[in-house]
Design a protein around this motif. Sequence first.
Motif, short mmCIF file in Angstrom:
data_model
loop_
_atom_site.label_atom_id
_atom_site.label_comp_id
_atom_site.label_asym_id
_atom_site.label_seq_id
_atom_site.Cartn_x
_atom_site.Cartn_y
_atom_site.Cartn_z
N MET A 103 9.62 -81.48 28.48
CA MET A 103 10.10 -81.98 29.74
C MET A 103 8.92 -82.50 30.53
N GLU A 104 9.11 -83.69 31.14
CA GLU A 104 8.05 -84.22 31.99
C GLU A 104 8.66 -84.93 33.20
N LEU A 105 7.84 -85.01 34.25
CA LEU A 105 8.24 -85.62 35.51
C LEU A 105 7.15 -86.58 35.94
N THR A 106 7.55 -87.83 36.24
CA THR A 106 6.59 -88.81 36.76
C THR A 106 7.09 -89.30 38.11
N GLY A 107 6.16 -89.68 38.96
CA GLY A 107 6.49 -90.23 40.26
C GLY A 107 5.64 -91.45 40.54
N ASP A 108 6.29 -92.56 40.88
CA ASP A 108 5.58 -93.81 41.13
C ASP A 108 5.70 -94.17 42.60
N GLY A 109 4.65 -93.89 43.35
CA GLY A 109 4.61 -94.27 44.76
C GLY A 109 3.82 -95.55 44.98
N GLY A 110 3.16 -96.03 43.94
CA GLY A 110 2.40 -97.27 44.03
C GLY A 110 1.29 -97.24 45.06
N GLY A 111 0.85 -96.06 45.46
CA GLY A 111 -0.17 -95.96 46.49
C GLY A 111 0.35 -96.23 47.88
N LYS A 112 1.65 -96.49 47.99
CA LYS A 112 2.27 -96.81 49.29
C LYS A 112 2.90 -95.59 49.94
N VAL A 113 3.38 -94.66 49.13
CA VAL A 113 4.00 -93.43 49.63
C VAL A 113 3.53 -92.27 48.76
N PRO A 114 3.60 -91.03 49.26
CA PRO A 114 3.16 -89.89 48.46
C PRO A 114 3.98 -89.76 47.18
N ALA A 115 3.31 -89.49 46.09
CA ALA A 115 3.97 -89.27 44.80
C ALA A 115 3.06 -88.39 43.96
N LEU A 116 3.49 -88.10 42.75
CA LEU A 116 2.68 -87.28 41.86
C LEU A 116 1.40 -88.02 41.48
N ALA A 117 0.31 -87.31 41.47
CA ALA A 117 -0.96 -87.90 41.06
C ALA A 117 -1.01 -88.11 39.54
N ARG A 118 -0.30 -87.25 38.82
CA ARG A 118 -0.24 -87.37 37.37
C ARG A 118 1.09 -86.80 36.88
N THR A 119 1.42 -87.09 35.65
CA THR A 119 2.66 -86.60 35.06
C THR A 119 2.61 -85.08 34.94
N LEU A 120 3.70 -84.44 35.38
CA LEU A 120 3.83 -82.99 35.19
C LEU A 120 4.54 -82.74 33.87
N ARG A 121 4.08 -81.76 33.12
CA ARG A 121 4.70 -81.43 31.84
C ARG A 121 5.04 -79.94 31.81
N GLY A 122 6.17 -79.64 31.16
CA GLY A 122 6.62 -78.26 31.03
C GLY A 122 7.80 -77.98 31.94
N ARG A 123 8.80 -77.32 31.39
CA ARG A 123 10.03 -77.06 32.15
C ARG A 123 9.78 -76.30 33.45
N SER A 124 8.95 -75.28 33.42
CA SER A 124 8.70 -74.47 34.62
C SER A 124 8.03 -75.28 35.71
N ARG A 125 7.01 -76.05 35.34
CA ARG A 125 6.29 -76.87 36.33
C ARG A 125 7.22 -77.93 36.92
N VAL A 126 8.00 -78.59 36.06
CA VAL A 126 8.92 -79.61 36.54
C VAL A 126 9.98 -78.98 37.44
N ALA A 127 10.53 -77.85 37.04
CA ALA A 127 11.55 -77.18 37.85
C ALA A 127 11.00 -76.80 39.23
N ARG A 128 9.79 -76.27 39.28
CA ARG A 128 9.20 -75.89 40.57
C ARG A 128 9.05 -77.12 41.47
N MET A 129 8.59 -78.24 40.90
CA MET A 129 8.41 -79.45 41.70
C MET A 129 9.76 -79.97 42.20
N LEU A 130 10.77 -79.96 41.35
CA LEU A 130 12.10 -80.43 41.77
C LEU A 130 12.66 -79.55 42.90
N ILE A 131 12.42 -78.26 42.81
CA ILE A 131 12.86 -77.36 43.88
C ILE A 131 12.12 -77.68 45.18
#
Length: 105
Positions: free
Chosen positions: A1-29
């Motif tokens: 499982m991975e989570l990516t966020g593309d803010g394009g430097g215009k809005v806050p987003a993930l600095a890098r891809t998160l990997r792992g179900r627990s890490r992704v779940a925590r971020m989604l919460i």
Amino acid sequence: MELTGDGGGKVPALARTLRGRSRVARMLIDWARLAARAPGGSLRPVEVNGGPGALYLDAQQRLIAVVALEVADGQVTSIHAILNPDKLTRLGPVGDFGSLRGWAG
């Protein structure tokens, strides 16, 4: 499982891809808690690039983000969040991400 966020430097987003179900779940919460602070915001289920996804809209029904899910064998394998307003403008009116309480960074 991975989570990516593309803010394009215009809005806050993930600095890098998160990997792992627990890490992704925590971020989604965390994101869900922040979104709950934005009065009148809503999620609208939609098809994104032929798969499941959602639009996050502000109180004026302006687009804040598009979320796309990749599914394999009945399970979500990755989640892509696009928050870059330059990439969202072709989909309709774009809201002011920075005006959402708790989201400005």
